[in-house]
Design a protein around this motif. Structure first.
Motif, PDB file in Angstrom:
ATOM      1  N   ALA A  72       1.653   5.838  -1.755  1.00  0.00           N
ATOM      2  CA  ALA A  72       2.493   6.934  -1.255  1.00  0.00           C
ATOM      3  C   ALA A  72       3.848   6.991  -1.955  1.00  0.00           C
ATOM      4  O   ALA A  72       4.635   7.912  -1.683  1.00  0.00           O
ATOM      5  CB  ALA A  72       2.690   6.777   0.256  1.00  0.00           C
ATOM      6  N   GLY A  73       4.084   6.032  -2.790  1.00  0.00           N
ATOM      7  CA  GLY A  73       5.353   6.025  -3.533  1.00  0.00           C
ATOM      8  C   GLY A  73       6.578   5.783  -2.666  1.00  0.00           C
ATOM      9  O   GLY A  73       7.685   6.211  -3.005  1.00  0.00           O
ATOM     10  N   LEU A 118       0.833  -1.216   0.000  1.00  0.00           N
ATOM     11  CA  LEU A 118       0.000   0.000   0.000  1.00  0.00           C
ATOM     12  C   LEU A 118       0.862   1.258   0.000  1.00  0.00           C
ATOM     13  O   LEU A 118       0.539   2.241  -0.669  1.00  0.00           O
ATOM     14  CB  LEU A 118      -0.936   0.001   1.215  1.00  0.00           C
ATOM     15  N   PHE A 119       1.946   1.232   0.769  1.00  0.00           N
ATOM     16  CA  PHE A 119       2.840   2.392   0.808  1.00  0.00           C
ATOM     17  C   PHE A 119       3.460   2.646  -0.569  1.00  0.00           C
ATOM     18  O   PHE A 119       3.595   3.785  -1.004  1.00  0.00           O
ATOM     19  CB  PHE A 119       3.939   2.189   1.873  1.00  0.00           C
ATOM     20  N   LYS A 120       3.813   1.545  -1.234  1.00  0.00           N
ATOM     21  CA  LYS A 120       4.442   1.684  -2.553  1.00  0.00           C
ATOM     22  C   LYS A 120       3.420   2.223  -3.557  1.00  0.00           C
ATOM     23  O   LYS A 120       3.691   3.149  -4.325  1.00  0.00           O
ATOM     24  CB  LYS A 120       4.959   0.311  -2.998  1.00  0.00           C
ATOM     25  N   GLU A 121       2.225   1.639  -3.494  1.00  0.00           N
ATOM     26  CA  GLU A 121       1.201   1.995  -4.489  1.00  0.00           C
ATOM     27  C   GLU A 121       0.633   3.411  -4.297  1.00  0.00           C
ATOM     28  O   GLU A 121       0.489   4.161  -5.256  1.00  0.00           O
ATOM     29  CB  GLU A 121       0.065   0.969  -4.408  1.00  0.00           C
ATOM     30  N   VAL A 180      -6.048  12.297   9.800  1.00  0.00           N
ATOM     31  CA  VAL A 180      -6.092  11.259   8.762  1.00  0.00           C
ATOM     32  C   VAL A 180      -6.036   9.852   9.370  1.00  0.00           C
ATOM     33  O   VAL A 180      -5.724   8.875   8.696  1.00  0.00           O
ATOM     34  CB  VAL A 180      -4.955  11.455   7.720  1.00  0.00           C
ATOM     35  N   ASN A 181      -6.351   9.768  10.661  1.00  0.00           N
ATOM     36  CA  ASN A 181      -6.498   8.469  11.329  1.00  0.00           C
ATOM     37  C   ASN A 181      -7.979   8.156  11.459  1.00  0.00           C
ATOM     38  O   ASN A 181      -8.801   9.075  11.477  1.00  0.00           O
ATOM     39  CB  ASN A 181      -5.882   8.540  12.728  1.00  0.00           C
ATOM     40  N   LEU A 207      -2.543   7.888   1.965  1.00  0.00           N
ATOM     41  CA  LEU A 207      -3.176   6.586   2.238  1.00  0.00           C
ATOM     42  C   LEU A 207      -4.610   6.768   2.748  1.00  0.00           C
ATOM     43  O   LEU A 207      -5.483   5.954   2.482  1.00  0.00           O
ATOM     44  CB  LEU A 207      -2.326   5.799   3.241  1.00  0.00           C
ATOM     45  N   HIS A 208      -4.823   7.852   3.476  1.00  0.00           N
ATOM     46  CA  HIS A 208      -6.183   8.156   3.956  1.00  0.00           C
ATOM     47  C   HIS A 208      -7.104   8.414   2.770  1.00  0.00           C
ATOM     48  O   HIS A 208      -8.237   7.931   2.703  1.00  0.00           O
ATOM     49  CB  HIS A 208      -6.125   9.362   4.891  1.00  0.00           C
TER      50      HIS A 208
END
Lengths: 449, 314
Positions: free
Chosen positions: A166-167, A161-164, A260-261, A201-202
């Motif tokens: 947030a890069g 998810l971080f890669k997709e 954003v939590n 991500l949010h």
């Protein structure tokens, strides 16, 4: 047939009984050296208790000491209740495991353990400063840091998810070989980078889940964050320092991050973030590998996309919350020498390796020289998932409450002054100055300790 | 005849003189001694598990944190200077008073409803409505917690399904307070129901018949017959419930552990936080002892009312 008792036979029998009684301590029976009773923390990892029992029994058999272990759950603070009752009554187990601040709470009825700890430091090098802060008072060690149950709470990230969204490729940034960590790259892993990722991500529907309740998971990560921002609540000379620019900046940052939590983070207990991650909704939490281990069982597709790695860096450095556990020997213990010998045995690297293996890398020794154990490198999937769990690189351990006197720190930690402060500002929308004033007043109260 | 009378009168003279019992035997056979001996185990339990801990707690509350120095009322005065403590006092009062009020109201209504059911159906309803009270509290609270779970709340699932917004049951202070009070009411209302039902059954039917002859309607019967006849039971039930609710620990500890932002702490959970979690037993004792004067004053007023009404009836 009549049997006549004479004065001579009575004298003979008495002499024989006396001889047996006097000689019996020197007869080497199965448990000639007595018994050691232990009250140990009940591990949440199935089978981890068995590893400790096995190690203790092996030592017991070799040294002719009977070992009796009671595993006491920390659910509902039962272990703390038991320790408090034993300290109050002046009787109980010989060895008791203590979580977080409990050594300082009971130090007046704990046996000094300098001989054991000093020999370990001599053999294994520097010990975690957090362990020292929590178990050493005026030069005396009242507890020995355990491997079992000791933990840090670094980032636990869904690398996909971080890669997709947030890069950021956390696996490439923190591969499972410290020699390949590039300082220029890891230096970019800052709280600002984290906030940027959290916002993206949010937006993508996979928020990060950072607890903001009053339990240890929340207190630990917020404590580490404040440390990295240079916030000091109370210094080691009882000066209240919370009213500072650093605190203001940190709280302003928190306002953006908590927005954003998921809103329920304010009610999470220590299992809340685990469930969030395991459900597949969350993209990052700050936790030991327990949630990964449960996901491995309950939701393997999530588990295989998790990666542990160091915390983001702030202006004052990179800090991770550490919560060690300790063994203490009560001053009223009946078998102190044997108890110390057993603890020394448990703390050796060979035994530590077995304990780390049995807990799938969850248990963390307090000696950095032991972070080369193979478990963290080999456990998976994905292989190396927990390599970044022990503090590596420039990551330092911290505990909320330090550098204040431990008695003061314990009050600050247990009353979760840091997370309540953040909640008041971010959820309660109270004014920044009012929140700081509230914290000052609460801290003033803790100085009474 | 004269012989008969003479012999009858002479009986005491001819009878053997009574054997004088030894002192110890006499003491043992005394009714009061037997009663005391039979109560002794209970007295031992009360002394060991109630009176001794109570006095020990008072003693403990006057020591410093390390329990090495007597500090008098130091713990109490310190507590009184803390904002969080006054918040706990305020919340305990809101929690106990509102929970007892709703328990009493629901108990009264359901007791009347059940009392007006035909005898045949009453037993089933009584049994069903008592269920919340007989389930171990920790277990049922855990069930409630799952329904209020911050992330996977069953209630929110329902609300969402019906097109409403989700509610932050345990993470917003007001909803969190509402939730813990709701669970307490759910658990405690059956106790009121059973006590009120027993009181209703003891009101003589003749009173209602007489009132009916005088033309009283249902409301007048309730106000002028039922309520006065139930007042003592109601007062004692409320007092008992007030004590138990003020001292409640399980519900708040399991549902919110005092959060968010300390806004649901009650005396017992705050005492646990300071005494056990923070390792300051004397301060924890002082927190729990704050309940004593509050409950003692309410007990004096309520029991005085009960005695007064008892004398009036007598």
């Amino acid at each position: 047939m009549s049997h006549r008792t004479t004065r001579r036979t009575v004298l003979k029998s008495t002499a024989a009984v006396a001889a047996v009684t006097l000689a019996s301590p020197y007869v080497r029976g199965a448990y000639a050296a007595g018994t050691i009773t232990m009250g140990c923390w009940d591990h949440w990892v199935p089978g981890a208790n068995n590893a400790l029992t096995k190690i203790c029994n092996e030592w017991g058999e070799k040294n002719k000491v009977e070992i009796k272990i009671d595993y006491i759950t920390s659910q509902g603070e039962k272990d703390k209740l038991t320790a408090a009752a034993e300290a109050q009554a002046g009787t109980g187990h010989d060895i008791m495991s203590h979580r977080d601040w409990n050594i300082r709470t009971h130090q007046r009825v704990l046996e000094p353990l300098n001989d054991v700890v000093d020999s370990m430091i001599k053999k294994y090098g520097p010990i975690s400063p957090v362990a020292e802060y929590l178990a050493k008072n005026k030069g005396t060690w009242y507890g020995i840091p355990t491997t079992v149950g000791s933990q840090v709470k670094p980032c636990q990230t869904r690398f996909d998810l971080f890669k997709e969204h947030a890069g950021i490729d956390v696996q490439a940034m923190f591969p499972s070989d410290e020699s390949k960590w590039d300082k220029a790259t890891t230096d970019k892993w800052t709280w600002d980078a984290f906030l940027d990722a959290a916002q993206k991500l949010h937006k993508a529907g996979f928020p990060v889940g950072l607890p903001m309740g009053q339990t240890s998971d929340a207190v630990d990560w917020v404590g580490a964050f404040f440390n990295s921002m240079g916030v000091v609540f109370v210094d080691d000379k009882d000066n209240i320092k919370v009213n500072s620019d650093e605190t203001r900046k940190a709280l302003e940052y928190m306002k953006k991050l908590m927005a954003v939590n998921p809103p329920e983070v304010y009610a999470w207990d220590d299992a809340g973030n685990n469930r969030w991650m395991i459900s597949g909704k969350g993209s990052s939490i700050m936790n030991p590998p327990s949630s990964w281990a449960v996901a491995k069982r309950d939701n393997p597709s999530v588990a295989e996309k998790i990666w542990h790695h160091p915390m983001p860096k702030g202006p004052k450095g990179r800090f991770v919350g550490q919560l060690p556990q300790f063994y203490g020997v009560w001053s009223f213990s009946k078998n102190k020498t044997a108890a110390k010998d057993l603890l020394l045995h448990i703390s050796q690297k060979e035994q530590v390796a077995q304990l780390v293996e049995a807990s799938f890398g969850y248990d963390l020794p307090s000696f950095k020289s032991m972070y080369d154990l193979p478990t963290w490198k080999t456990v998976g999937p994905p292989v190396g998932v927990s390599y970044g769990y022990p503090p590596r690189g420039d990551e330092q351990t911290s505990v909320f409450g330090a550098p204040a006197r431990a008695e003061v720190g314990a009050q600050m930690y247990n009353q979760a002054i840091n997370t309540v402060m953040v909640s008041k500002f971010t959820q309660g929308n109270e004014k920044l100055d009012d929140v700081i004033k509230w914290a000052e007043k609460e801290l003033e109260g803790t100085l009474r300790a | 005849m004269a012989d008969t009378v003479q012999s009858w009168i002479s009986v005491p003279d001819t009878a053997a003189p009574p054997v004088k019992k030894k002192g110890f035997q006499k003491f043992v056979r005394r009714r009061s001694t037997i009663a005391f001996l039979m109560c002794a185990p209970l007295i031992a339990v009360v002394v060991g598990l109630v009176i001794y801990p109570a006095f020990y707690s008072i003693y403990l509350s006057m020591l410093n944190k390390a329990q090495t120095r007597f500090i008098g009322l130091g713990n109490f005065t310190w507590l009184m200077s803390r904002d969080v403590f006054w918040m706990v006092v305020w919340q305990s009062a809101i929690f106990a008073l509102s929970a007892v009020f709703f328990k009493a109201l629901i108990g009264l209504i359901t007791a009347h409803l059940i009392n007006n059911l035909p005898d045949k159906g009453q037993r089933k309803w009584r049994g069903m409505l008592l269920v919340p009270w007989v389930i171990p509290l920790a277990l049922s609270t855990l069930g409630w917690w799952w329904m209020f779970d911050p992330t996977h709340s069953a209630f929110n699932w329902l609300l969402k399904g019906l097109g409403f917004n989700e509610i932050a049951w345990l993470s917003q202070p007001y909803w969190a307070r509402f939730s813990v009070i709701l669970v307490n009411v759910w658990y405690g209302a059956p106790f009121f129901l059973i006590m009120y039902l027993a009181a209703l059954k003891s009101v003589p039917d003749q009173l209602y018949e007489a009132a009916a002859i005088d033309g009283a309607n249902a409301w007048q019967k309730f106000v002028h017959i039922t309520l006065p006849m139930m007042r003592n039971i109601m007062a004692i039930t409320i007092l008992f419930s007030l004590i138990v609710t003020f001292a409640n620990f399980d519900i708040v500890q399991i549902m919110t552990a005092g959060g968010p932002r300390n806004t649901t702490h009650v005396f017992a959970t705050y005492s646990f936080l300071t005494g056990i979690r923070s390792g300051d037993l004397p301060l924890g004792s002082a927190v729990s002892l704050f309940m004593l004067p509050i409950l003692a004053i309410s007990a004096i007023f309520i029991l005085r009312g009960v005695r007064k009404r008892g004398r009036e009836i007598g």
